[in-house]
Design an enzyme around this catalytic site. Structure first.
Site, mmCIF file in Angstrom:
data_model
loop_
_atom_site.group_PDB
_atom_site.id
_atom_site.type_symbol
_atom_site.label_atom_id
_atom_site.label_comp_id
_atom_site.label_asym_id
_atom_site.label_seq_id
_atom_site.Cartn_x
_atom_site.Cartn_y
_atom_site.Cartn_z
ATOM 1 N N THR A 104 0.200 5.358 4.733
ATOM 2 C CA THR A 104 -0.535 5.410 5.994
ATOM 3 C C THR A 104 -0.621 6.818 6.568
ATOM 4 O O THR A 104 -1.637 7.212 7.135
ATOM 5 C CB THR A 104 0.123 4.465 7.014
ATOM 6 O OG1 THR A 104 0.039 3.122 6.521
ATOM 7 C CG2 THR A 104 -0.540 4.541 8.374
ATOM 8 N N SER A 143 2.813 3.110 -1.280
ATOM 9 C CA SER A 143 4.217 3.019 -1.690
ATOM 10 C C SER A 143 4.498 1.761 -2.496
ATOM 11 O O SER A 143 5.475 1.709 -3.251
ATOM 12 C CB SER A 143 5.138 3.080 -0.468
ATOM 13 O OG SER A 143 4.982 1.951 0.365
ATOM 14 N N ASP A 188 5.942 0.779 3.287
ATOM 15 C CA ASP A 188 6.199 -0.547 2.717
ATOM 16 C C ASP A 188 7.505 -0.594 1.938
ATOM 17 O O ASP A 188 8.259 -1.564 2.021
ATOM 18 C CB ASP A 188 5.044 -0.972 1.808
ATOM 19 C CG ASP A 188 3.824 -1.432 2.582
ATOM 20 O OD1 ASP A 188 3.929 -1.611 3.814
ATOM 21 O OD2 ASP A 188 2.761 -1.624 1.959
#
Length: 324
Positions: free
Chosen positions: A11, A52, A85
């Site tokens: 992100t 991730s 994540d």
């Protein structure tokens, strides 16, 4: 006082597209968007711009090796930006093998740069300041997020969208970044790093995680365990499973290391309090290894690295006693 910055995807590095946000921003893009970051000289390395969820153990171990080479070459510390994540797992994996006094700091973002109030710039600035701070030395791998400093061995992602998602339920943050100053409030002792792991052996080491649920089917374990080298079980509460699971887990524990953890997300599994069939005491007597305070995701990382390093049952048990 140079800090080595290694950028992955996630992100924090996302930009807009017609198909939603995707990883596009480089390290130069990220650093240019952070007011005040020019006070910390950075040596930027763009690595793999992937979510991730796509990261692998070999990629992370190679990244740790590159960060180690940077600090051996004179960098004060290192920062890794990635998606959140899997950050609690990747940071813990790094912590298990990081041998340096210099800090290795992971960070990311929950709000991407196309939204109002993205948190990536503030998190990157905090991480760079932590990596450069003398107070952060010899703390192992850290996570800097929301102006809090957490030890990788305690961190949890506790919310799917909140910018305050990362917490350490069992220990609390080690410190904070306050008005740009790194304030470390507590210093837990470090564990010695695990020995290096052969990449080929790691690729062939299979460890699974089974989370026990209400009225669960023990037959699922037999199917899951085919071809495994180890198993982590996330039990109820302090380490309990349905009674029908107990003999099945005992049989599996005779074939491979089976580690008992709690699915609750905080607190330790017990060893000798409850005695019913399927309790922690019963499972320990059947050969399961208590995971202590390690939550299931960290236990899986530790077990896989141990087995890939050739650890036998006694060594695995000793390691979980030490790390748990």
């Amino acid at each position: 006082m140079t800090v080595a910055l290694f950028t992955l995807g996630g992100t924090i590095a996302m930009a807009g597209s017609t198909q939603g946000v995707v990883s596009r921003l480089t390290g130069a893009d990220l650093t240019a968007a952070v007011p005040g970051l020019d006070a910390v000289p950075l040596d930027v390395h763009d690595v793999d711009a992937v979510p991730s969820a796509a990261l692998t153990y070999p990629q992370l171990l190679a990244l740790v090796e590159a960060a180690g080479a940077a600090v051996a070459g004179g960098a004060t510390g290192a920062v890794v930006t990635q998606g959140t994540d899997t950050l609690e797992e990747t940071a813990y994996l790094a912590d298990l093998v990081w041998p340096h006094e210099a800090p290795l700091v992971f960070t990311g973002a929950m709000r991407n740069p196309t939204l109002a109030g993205p948190d990536g710039p503030a998190n990157l600035l905090a991480a760079a300041r932590v990596a450069a701070a003398p107070a952060a030395r010899d703390l192992g791998v850290l996570v800097a997020f929301h102006d809090e400093i957490h030890a990788a061995r305690f961190i949890r992602k506790t919310h799917s969208t909140s910018t305050a998602t990362f917490a350490s339920p069992d220990a609390g943050p080690l410190g904070h970044v306050i008005e740009g100053e790194v304030r470390v409030l507590t210093r837990p002792p470090r564990h010695a790093p695990l020995p290096p792991v052969d990449a080929d052996r790691l690729a062939g080491t299979r460890v699974a995680l089974h989370t026990v649920t209400l009225d669960d089917d023990p037959a699922l374990l037999d199917r899951l365990a085919t071809g495994l080298d180890g198993l982590v079980v996330a039990g109820f509460g302090v380490g309990h499973v349905p009674p029908a699971f107990a003999p099945v887990l005992g049989e599996l524990a005779a074939r491979m290391p089976v580690v008992l953890t709690s699915r609750t997300g905080a607190g330790s599994v017990l060893r000798d309090t409850y005695g019913a069939v399927g309790s922690e005491r019963d499972l320990r007597h059947r050969g399961l290894l208590p995971g202590g305070l390690l939550h299931p995701y960290r236990a899986k990382v530790l077990l896989r690295l141990l087995l890939a390093g050739g650890a036998g049952r006694a060594e695995v048990a000793a390691a979980f006693t030490r790390y748990g």
